[in-house]
Motif scaffolding. Sequence first.
Motif, PDB file in Angstrom:
ATOM      1  N   ILE A  68     110.351  -2.458  54.077  1.00 42.27           N
ATOM      2  CA  ILE A  68     110.582  -3.744  54.729  1.00 42.27           C
ATOM      3  C   ILE A  68     109.604  -3.958  55.875  1.00 42.27           C
ATOM      4  N   THR A  69     109.452  -2.936  56.704  1.00 46.79           N
ATOM      5  CA  THR A  69     108.693  -3.087  57.942  1.00 46.79           C
ATOM      6  C   THR A  69     107.193  -2.947  57.752  1.00 46.79           C
ATOM      7  N   TYR A  70     106.774  -1.994  56.936  1.00 44.91           N
ATOM      8  CA  TYR A  70     105.348  -1.673  56.853  1.00 44.91           C
ATOM      9  C   TYR A  70     104.725  -1.860  55.474  1.00 44.91           C
ATOM     10  N   GLY A  71     105.536  -1.990  54.428  1.00 45.91           N
ATOM     11  CA  GLY A  71     104.972  -2.232  53.115  1.00 45.91           C
ATOM     12  C   GLY A  71     104.881  -1.007  52.218  1.00 45.91           C
ATOM     13  N   ARG A  72     104.207  -1.199  51.085  1.00 45.86           N
ATOM     14  CA  ARG A  72     104.173  -0.198  50.013  1.00 45.86           C
ATOM     15  C   ARG A  72     103.527   1.114  50.446  1.00 45.86           C
ATOM     16  N   ARG A  73     102.377   1.042  51.080  1.00 48.84           N
ATOM     17  CA  ARG A  73     101.638   2.255  51.435  1.00 48.84           C
ATOM     18  C   ARG A  73     102.467   3.170  52.320  1.00 48.84           C
ATOM     19  N   ALA A  74     103.082   2.611  53.350  1.00 52.27           N
ATOM     20  CA  ALA A  74     103.903   3.407  54.263  1.00 52.27           C
ATOM     21  C   ALA A  74     105.105   3.991  53.547  1.00 52.27           C
ATOM     22  N   ALA A  75     105.733   3.190  52.677  1.00 56.43           N
ATOM     23  CA  ALA A  75     106.912   3.662  51.943  1.00 56.43           C
ATOM     24  C   ALA A  75     106.557   4.821  51.025  1.00 56.43           C
ATOM     25  N   ILE A  76     105.387   4.758  50.397  1.00 58.22           N
ATOM     26  CA  ILE A  76     104.963   5.837  49.502  1.00 58.22           C
ATOM     27  C   ILE A  76     104.708   7.115  50.287  1.00 58.22           C
ATOM     28  N   TYR A  77     104.030   7.002  51.426  1.00 64.00           N
ATOM     29  CA  TYR A  77     103.804   8.185  52.269  1.00 64.00           C
ATOM     30  C   TYR A  77     105.136   8.776  52.736  1.00 64.00           C
ATOM     31  N   THR A  78     106.071   7.908  53.089  1.00 64.79           N
ATOM     32  CA  THR A  78     107.395   8.376  53.503  1.00 64.79           C
ATOM     33  C   THR A  78     108.093   9.087  52.351  1.00 64.79           C
ATOM     34  N   SER A  79     107.964   8.543  51.147  1.00 62.15           N
ATOM     35  CA  SER A  79     108.565   9.152  49.962  1.00 62.15           C
ATOM     36  C   SER A  79     107.980  10.534  49.693  1.00 62.15           C
ATOM     37  N   ILE A  80     106.668  10.658  49.858  1.00 61.99           N
ATOM     38  CA  ILE A  80     106.020  11.965  49.677  1.00 61.99           C
ATOM     39  C   ILE A  80     106.524  12.950  50.723  1.00 61.99           C
ATOM     40  N   GLY A  81     106.745  12.459  51.939  1.00 63.99           N
ATOM     41  CA  GLY A  81     107.298  13.307  52.986  1.00 63.99           C
ATOM     42  C   GLY A  81     108.691  13.798  52.645  1.00 63.99           C
ATOM     43  N   VAL A  82     109.514  12.895  52.081  1.00 64.17           N
ATOM     44  CA  VAL A  82     110.864  13.272  51.652  1.00 64.17           C
ATOM     45  C   VAL A  82     110.795  14.356  50.585  1.00 64.17           C
ATOM     46  N   GLY A  83     109.914  14.167  49.600  1.00 62.39           N
ATOM     47  CA  GLY A  83     109.785  15.154  48.531  1.00 62.39           C
ATOM     48  C   GLY A  83     109.275  16.495  49.036  1.00 62.39           C
ATOM     49  N   THR A  84     108.314  16.463  49.957  1.00 64.53           N
ATOM     50  CA  THR A  84     107.756  17.701  50.496  1.00 64.53           C
ATOM     51  C   THR A  84     108.801  18.493  51.277  1.00 64.53           C
ATOM     52  N   ALA A  85     109.695  17.788  51.976  1.00 65.75           N
ATOM     53  CA  ALA A  85     110.732  18.459  52.763  1.00 65.75           C
ATOM     54  C   ALA A  85     111.678  19.264  51.887  1.00 65.75           C
ATOM     55  N   ILE A  86     111.735  18.927  50.594  1.00 70.35           N
ATOM     56  CA  ILE A  86     112.590  19.680  49.673  1.00 70.35           C
ATOM     57  C   ILE A  86     112.179  21.146  49.642  1.00 70.35           C
TER      58      ILE A  86
END
Length: 219
Positions: free
Chosen positions: A39-57
């Motif tokens: 919502i706030t920053y768009g696709r690129r930021a959301a994808i980086y955030t998603s990769i961060g979520v996956g990496t934290a696993i």
Amino acid sequence: MEFSQLTPYWMEFAAIATLHFFAVASPGPDFAVVLKQSITYGRRAAIYTSIGVGTAIFLHVTYSLLGIGLLIKTTPWLFQVFAYAAAAYLVYLGWGALRSQPMQLPMDNSNMPQEELSLNHISGRKSFFIGFVTNGLNPKATLFFLTVFAVAVSPQTPMLIKSFYGIYLAVATGIWFVFLSLILSGSKIREVLTHNGYIFDRIMGVILIVLAINLVWSA
């Protein structure tokens, strides 16, 4: 290790994959923060955030395999500290979202890509960090991995197989949230979010704070 030797672990893997699907698909802090980034920053930021979520696993997998997860499970006060830290971080994110203001878009934006219509910008590194910390401090993720490796995975399962499970869980989580990022940042959805993003952002802020209160309440 030959293929025939892997046969006994397929049912174990299927159970883990099924549990993981329902866990990752259920709304929680990870979903809320990826939605907020979209919502706030768009696709690129959301994808980086998603990769961060996956990496934290990998963090959860590591302490589960090393037995640190058992220490957290058998030491209630340590788990409470963990939950309070997660709640504080969610409140921090939620408070920032509640302060969101309407976007002031340029007058002549007819030739601008939809992704650039937002005046909000955030680095890929910070987006990754937000996703990593959100999942890394998520007590629900901690409980999930404690349950999976204590119940669904046999003590006799070789470490190599357990490591494969961990890699799968991390990659599958990242792919799921990247998929959500692509859906949420689609042209039509993005257009709605761009013009009404601050409203959705404030709603996400409330949800994040409610999630934080729930963590403290149930800790």
